[in-house]
Write a protein that holds these residues in place. Sequence first.
Motif: not given
Length: 640
Positions: A190-216
Amino acid sequence: MGDAGTSERWQRERGSRPVRIANCSGARGDPGYQMRRQATQGPIDFITGDYLAEMNLAENAEKMAVGQHDGWEPTAWDGLEQTLDVLNEKRIKVIINGGALNPSGLARKTQALVTERGYDLKVAYVYGDDCRDEVKAELERTNKLPQHLDGENNDISLMENATALLDTKGKPIVSANVYLGARGIVKGLELGADIIICGRVADASPVIGAAWWWHNWTDKDYDQLAGTLIAGHLIECSAYATGSNFAGFDEYDINNFVDLPFGIAEVAADGTSVVTKHEGTKGLVNVDNVICQFLYELQGPIYLNSDVTANAKDLQVEQVGKNRVRLSNVKGYPPPPTTKLAIFYRGGYESQILFNATGYGTKKKYELMQKQVRFGLKEKGLEDKFQLLDFQELGTPAPNPRSQFESTTYLRVFAQTDHEATLYGLLKTFSEFAMQHYSGMHLSLDMRTAFPRSYLAFYPGLKSQDELQEGIAVLSRDGSVAQKADAGHPSAYQKLQPRENYETADPVDLASLGETVRVRLGDVVLARSGDKGANINIGLFVRKDSHYPWLKSFLTRSRMQELIGDDWRPDFFIERCEFPNLLAVHFVVYGPLGRGVSSCRLLDALGKGFADYIRDKVVDVPKSIVTDMQAIKEMRRANL
């Protein structure tokens, strides 16, 4: 600079079509070129990557503390360095957990490269997963362990040394990280990030985050989030969705499994998805392999995540095109009030030594070796000084062998102790009896594992989500923090319920299914197994509706215990459930992996070989099922 037209088109398409998410890693060893391949071999919107196993963080924590490790995963940086030009050109966004112990460090290194190349890309990192100091202070203050992940199950006995973490002086905490969800990721996008670096997020969290934002979506669009959670589970593990670790690989051209591509999920606005891969690449995406991967590392039909609880009992998996498998019918509910807390601590010291024996009288040879060692330890007053002392016989000599290799097996003596001196006493005992050995004794060449080395032990706990301090930091071009945002907490929770555990509701009389033949279970059943802390999960399934009544009637809890054979221990416990739409029966076997991967006594510390061990058992199967499967396999071989 990036292509402005590409960026504008990308923004117009956001939400109007399924988002195309390509995974580039499922383990720290996956090379950087896999990220570049995903970016260049076909159209995608996001690249996600899971570089962390449970023990990665702990293994590097002590090195990082003394300046011997950067804290982030080198292969994650390798991927970013190789791919940055393409990311800028195509405006592909990246969300990875390769920041590991030091997401801010990898983000700043990435930002420096972005600035050096003059690109207009925003880099951000998620923070809040590292709870080491907090957990350490609380443990020392209260001398009470955090709630154990399996603690609410009264049928389960925790392993003998599971509470060793209470010895805060002798077994200090090395790392403690909570599994974060997608909330910080969504804030970053939402803040316009293009590359997001995480530590210990759950295995599927990057995929959830991408779809959540994409579909609002909102955080209460539970069905959509739950469907995406299952899609993320399917593609997050390297090439597992495209042919790796596939029980049915022997039914296909083996050359197709060399140099596999990684998976892609196309997630629609309703949370349904299609699992696929780039065209023109090797591997396969079909129903059988996708079911195998779905059944990997499950606890049962209820899949928990920090953002959503997914009920996948009625999951539908269907082939909708070449290398395209659609997932649907996943129900979502509020997330649990707690999230997983992975604590690693110094467990003590361990060593192993391998003794080989050839052919004749092997059982007696290993019996003699064990008696000699135990006698020597008793003489030294060391017999009761071990956390664990295991004599493991591996292999069976071939009858009438054609070579000495066929005739040779080995005895693995594996030990864990609180003190190095005890293991040196064990080594001294070996040396004292070295020339009193059994007939034909010989050793493996590498003796380094016989000397003590420290090991890490795992305690899986739970932490309240409302206590999390998760957020996102967006960097400026000079690497300083330009903006921070709190990720907040879920707006609703659903209390954890006991896991399902039942025999089939409508068993058939096995005798009514006609003549049987003795075959290996794997001749008619596919399966996948994996580790869940101290436990092993295994899902087994058939490929024709008409075979399922036999499978679910045959595979009872008592049958699974029988199939486990001599590996069964009285303190193990079995849970069983069914996935009727997948023609699958699923089990969790509690206890075999002890305190988890990093300190497991077994060779198969990840539980991955367990499924093929069970599939190798010879059982009675209705002849009609065997005939059906022979025909299916012959047809596939004819098409090679």
